[in-house]
Design a protein around this motif. Structure first.
Motif, mmCIF file in Angstrom:
data_model
loop_
_atom_site.group_PDB
_atom_site.id
_atom_site.type_symbol
_atom_site.label_atom_id
_atom_site.label_comp_id
_atom_site.label_asym_id
_atom_site.label_seq_id
_atom_site.Cartn_x
_atom_site.Cartn_y
_atom_site.Cartn_z
ATOM 1 N N ASP A 394 1.343 15.222 -67.571
ATOM 2 C CA ASP A 394 1.242 16.669 -67.283
ATOM 3 C C ASP A 394 -0.087 16.965 -66.599
ATOM 4 O O ASP A 394 -0.149 17.721 -65.634
ATOM 5 C CB ASP A 394 1.312 17.487 -68.587
ATOM 6 N N ARG A 395 -1.136 16.344 -67.146
ATOM 7 C CA ARG A 395 -2.471 16.601 -66.579
ATOM 8 C C ARG A 395 -2.516 16.145 -65.113
ATOM 9 O O ARG A 395 -2.965 16.879 -64.242
ATOM 10 C CB ARG A 395 -3.529 15.858 -67.399
ATOM 11 N N ARG A 396 -1.981 14.958 -64.850
ATOM 12 C CA ARG A 396 -2.019 14.436 -63.475
ATOM 13 C C ARG A 396 -1.162 15.289 -62.542
ATOM 14 O O ARG A 396 -1.495 15.486 -61.385
ATOM 15 C CB ARG A 396 -1.540 12.980 -63.444
ATOM 16 N N GLU A 397 -0.050 15.767 -63.090
ATOM 17 C CA GLU A 397 0.837 16.577 -62.252
ATOM 18 C C GLU A 397 0.158 17.893 -61.876
ATOM 19 O O GLU A 397 0.253 18.351 -60.738
ATOM 20 C CB GLU A 397 2.139 16.839 -63.011
ATOM 21 N N GLU A 403 3.590 16.566 -54.460
ATOM 22 C CA GLU A 403 4.313 15.288 -54.333
ATOM 23 C C GLU A 403 4.177 14.454 -55.606
ATOM 24 O O GLU A 403 4.914 13.504 -55.814
ATOM 25 C CB GLU A 403 3.761 14.433 -53.177
ATOM 26 N N LYS A 404 3.196 14.781 -56.449
ATOM 27 C CA LYS A 404 2.882 13.913 -57.584
ATOM 28 C C LYS A 404 4.123 13.609 -58.430
ATOM 29 O O LYS A 404 4.313 12.482 -58.885
ATOM 30 C CB LYS A 404 1.791 14.565 -58.447
ATOM 31 N N GLN A 405 4.965 14.634 -58.625
ATOM 32 C CA GLN A 405 6.101 14.402 -59.532
ATOM 33 C C GLN A 405 7.052 13.325 -59.007
ATOM 34 O O GLN A 405 7.796 12.723 -59.774
ATOM 35 C CB GLN A 405 6.841 15.695 -59.829
ATOM 36 N N SER A 406 7.003 13.059 -57.712
ATOM 37 C CA SER A 406 7.892 12.025 -57.174
ATOM 38 C C SER A 406 7.500 10.627 -57.620
ATOM 39 O O SER A 406 8.219 9.675 -57.398
ATOM 40 C CB SER A 406 7.874 12.060 -55.643
ATOM 41 N N VAL A 428 5.430 7.938 -69.767
ATOM 42 C CA VAL A 428 5.801 8.206 -68.371
ATOM 43 C C VAL A 428 5.206 7.078 -67.514
ATOM 44 O O VAL A 428 4.094 6.616 -67.789
ATOM 45 C CB VAL A 428 5.223 9.576 -67.927
ATOM 46 N N VAL A 429 5.943 6.644 -66.488
ATOM 47 C CA VAL A 429 5.413 5.618 -65.581
ATOM 48 C C VAL A 429 4.893 6.317 -64.320
ATOM 49 O O VAL A 429 5.631 7.060 -63.674
ATOM 50 C CB VAL A 429 6.502 4.597 -65.180
ATOM 51 N N ASP A 430 3.630 6.084 -64.021
ATOM 52 C CA ASP A 430 3.045 6.652 -62.801
ATOM 53 C C ASP A 430 2.925 5.523 -61.780
ATOM 54 O O ASP A 430 2.117 4.608 -61.933
ATOM 55 C CB ASP A 430 1.658 7.247 -63.119
ATOM 56 N N GLY A 431 3.728 5.595 -60.724
ATOM 57 C CA GLY A 431 3.736 4.529 -59.712
ATOM 58 C C GLY A 431 2.994 4.897 -58.439
ATOM 59 O O GLY A 431 3.136 4.211 -57.434
ATOM 60 N N GLN A 432 2.209 5.961 -58.469
ATOM 61 C CA GLN A 432 1.599 6.402 -57.208
ATOM 62 C C GLN A 432 0.569 5.412 -56.665
ATOM 63 O O GLN A 432 0.577 5.097 -55.484
ATOM 64 C CB GLN A 432 0.945 7.774 -57.380
ATOM 65 N N TYR A 433 -0.322 4.945 -57.498
ATOM 66 C CA TYR A 433 -1.409 4.084 -56.999
ATOM 67 C C TYR A 433 -1.219 2.604 -57.324
ATOM 68 O O TYR A 433 -1.832 1.752 -56.704
ATOM 69 C CB TYR A 433 -2.757 4.576 -57.519
ATOM 70 N N ILE A 434 -0.421 2.316 -58.339
ATOM 71 C CA ILE A 434 -0.087 0.919 -58.609
ATOM 72 C C ILE A 434 1.419 0.847 -58.869
ATOM 73 O O ILE A 434 1.973 1.728 -59.528
ATOM 74 C CB ILE A 434 -0.865 0.330 -59.814
ATOM 75 N N GLY A 435 2.037 -0.165 -58.369
ATOM 76 C CA GLY A 435 3.483 -0.266 -58.577
ATOM 77 C C GLY A 435 4.066 -1.397 -57.759
ATOM 78 O O GLY A 435 3.356 -2.294 -57.301
ATOM 79 N N GLY A 436 5.373 -1.321 -57.571
ATOM 80 C CA GLY A 436 6.074 -2.332 -56.782
ATOM 81 C C GLY A 436 6.671 -1.662 -55.549
ATOM 82 O O GLY A 436 6.468 -0.464 -55.317
ATOM 83 N N PRO A 437 7.428 -2.430 -54.775
ATOM 84 C CA PRO A 437 7.997 -1.849 -53.552
ATOM 85 C C PRO A 437 8.946 -0.684 -53.805
ATOM 86 O O PRO A 437 9.113 0.171 -52.934
ATOM 87 C CB PRO A 437 8.732 -3.024 -52.910
ATOM 88 N N THR A 438 9.562 -0.620 -54.986
ATOM 89 C CA THR A 438 10.508 0.477 -55.249
ATOM 90 C C THR A 438 9.814 1.835 -55.262
ATOM 91 O O THR A 438 10.454 2.855 -55.122
ATOM 92 C CB THR A 438 11.219 0.290 -56.602
#
Ligand SMILES: C[S@@+](CC[C@H](N)C(=O)[O-])C[C@H]1O[C@@H](n2cnc3c(N)ncnc32)[C@H](O)[C@@H]1O
Length: 527
Positions: A394-397, A403-406, A428-438
């Protein structure tokens, strides 16, 4: 694929680099001796100094290889503030990459460069010397030293140091010069830096046929979830595995594949057809309880196995139609199971097997396609990122752009099944700065992929994998998409009927428009 020359840049052994921690900002760029240079403002001000006395200096790209993310932001800001008539140039194949920096720095011993010279000027031709008179100097308000692999800026009272009001940089002349100077080398270095990040993963490449940009260098690829603050993730050694009669290599339809026996399938979907055939009385009771929403112990009821052998030769197991349509959680065997690695209840945990390309789309930023044909029910990859608490999400959103919620994916699949799990306390998984190709997969209101819950630890409903499977056959090269809102069909039809009115409604002005172009497009990414 990177050429040998490009790899030479990526792996280049630069002895002296500017640390991004020392850079307060990138102010301008220019072309000098055929090389693009960036003007940086140093952070290293003594407390007594004012910003007007900040040290600024010009640097070749190879001294800034650790600052590519800052250069990328500089170029993006410049791009967004430039007039629409200014088009980004695509890099031409002739754009030379520097193979070695050693000749520039002589024997590699620490040297000092005073304010009159360019920061990279140890080898100058006579034509350079002639042109230097009309050029801006390389360092302002200080000197640069090269020590222990770093370029370091220090204030100096030296007579030769050029003093300027650093807040007046870049000068209008510099800006004008930058306006007509190419940034092709910088863009190429940025792309190469991103491609180096891509190399962390197998079967993944980047393609851009639209412009010369690269995805954000602030993004890093990971191969497993990263856990954030206040998130507890059980050690896989503590997972409950299946026991007798499951064992390795039992052949088909026995062991883990005989879902009445495999303990990992204890909470899996009940095989109602089988139950009806085997025990009509129990089936009636089960149906009644289901209709009334009553608790019923399903432990000993026959279960559905999630995967079946593919009918297409050479393709791995695929998701059976029941799971594909019903979205029931999938339970796979785990490290503590008796069955071992050949068990057919291990698909997602083996990771991505298909080659993916991150590519620039025409109007939805970066997207993803698969280089091979995918068949219906085929596993593609999981969604990775940092697992954070719902409060942190919630804080990050709130702090981030819309766009953050995407990039935020709630692990709330089991919220209605487990008493102590609520939307407020799920992860909650936050994939904005670290993640995989998906993380680069775009939304479509009529998607060709869907996300499924895959659990390896039936007793832990808080953390599981989000796995993408193909819902249709998808020809190679087709953009992969999923529905960010995961709407059911009734909700979809209502949204489609109201789409045009919703687009005109001023209340929706702040919402992100959807460019999926599907016949059933609902108009917005998020409600
Ligand atoms: C999870 S990211 C997908 C990757 C993204 N396109 C990128 O370039 O990094 C989600 C963002 O992609 C864009 N996007 C995804 N699907 C879209 C669509 N159907 N229409 C418009 N923009 C879309 C939006 O900016 C959204 O916030």
């Amino acid at each position: 694929m990177l050429s040998t020359r490009e790899l030479a840049f990526v792996e280049i052994q630069v002895t002296y680099r500017v640390s991004p921690l020392d850079v307060a900002g990138i102010l301008c760029h220019r072309l000098k001796d055929g090389h693009e240079q960036l003007l940086i403002r140093w952070r290293t001000l003594p407390a007594s100094q004012t910003p007007s006395q900040a040290i600024c200096s010009w640097h070749d790209l190879y001294e800034l290889t650790s600052c590519m993310h800052l250069i990328q932001k500089y170029l993006e800001n410049r791009q967004s503030s430039s007039k629409p008539t200014l088009k980004r140039k695509r890099p031409s194949p002739e754009d030379g990459l520097r193979k070695s920096r050693d000749s520039k720095f002589g024997n590699g011993h620490p040297t000092s460069v005073n304010g009159r010279s360019d920061s990279t000027n140890s080898r100058r031709s006579s034509s350079d010397a002639a042109s230097e008179k009309i050029e801006t100097p390389g360092v302002y308000n200080g000197v640069l030293e090269r020590r222990e692999g770093r370029v370091v800026a220090t204030q100096s009272k030296h007579m030769g140091v050029v003093k300027v009001d650093a807040t007046s940089l870049p000068t209008p002349e510099m800006v004008e010069q930058a306006r007509i100077s190419s940034t092709a080398q910088a863009e190429r270095y940025i792309r190469l830096t991103f491609e180096r990040k891509l190399k962390k993963l197998r079967w993944l490449r980047l393609e851009n046929k639209v412009d010369s940009s690269a995805p954000s260098l602030d993004f890093s690829f990971i191969t497993d979830y990263v856990t954030g603050k206040d998130v507890y993730r059980a050690d896989p050694g503590s997972y409950e595995g299946c026991t007798e009669p499951c064992k390795s290599n039992m052949g088909s339809h026995i062991g883990c594949e005989w879902p009445r026996e495999c303990k990992c399938l204890e909470y899996a979907a009940v095989n109602e057809d089988l139950l009806r055939r085997e025990d009509p009385q129990l089936f009636q009771e089960y149906q009644q309880a289901k209709q009334n929403g009553d608790y019923i112990d399903i432990t000993n009821l026959p279960k559905r196995f999630p995967y079946h052998v593919s009918k297409v030769e050479g393709k791995p197991q695929t998701l059976v139609p029941f799971y594909r349509e019903e979205r029931y959680p999938i339970y796979e065997c785990n490290v503590n199971c008796r069955c071992g690695p050949v068990c057919k209840s291990r698909v997602v945990q083996k990771g991505r097997r298909v080659p993916l390309t991150i590519f620039q789309t025409a109007n939805r930023g970066w997207g993803v396609y698969c280089d091979e044909d995918l068949i219906q029910g085929e596993f593609i990859d999981t969604y990775l990122g940092e697992i954070i608490t719902n409060q942190e999400a919630d804080r990050r959103e709130q702090a981030g752009p819309k766009e953050k919620q995407s990039y935020l994916y709630s692990l709330d699949k089991f919220v209605d099944n487990v008493e102590d799990l609520t939307h407020e306390n799920c992860y909650v998984v936050d994939g904005q700065y670290i993640g995989g190709p998906t993380r680069f997969i775009n939304h479509c209101c009529e998607p060709n992929c869907r996300q499924y819950t895959v659990s390896y630890d039936k007793n832990n409903p808080r953390i599981y994998d989000i796995a993408f499977f193909a819902v249709h056959n998808i020809p190679a090269g087709t953009e992969l998409t999923f529905d960010y809102q995961d709407k059911d069909e009734v909700e979809e039809d209502v949204a489609v009927r109201q789409r045009e009115a919703a687009r005109r409604d001023p209340a929706n002005a702040g919402k992100q428009p959807c460019n999926c172009g599907a016949r059933k497009c609902r108009g917005f990414l998020w409600e």
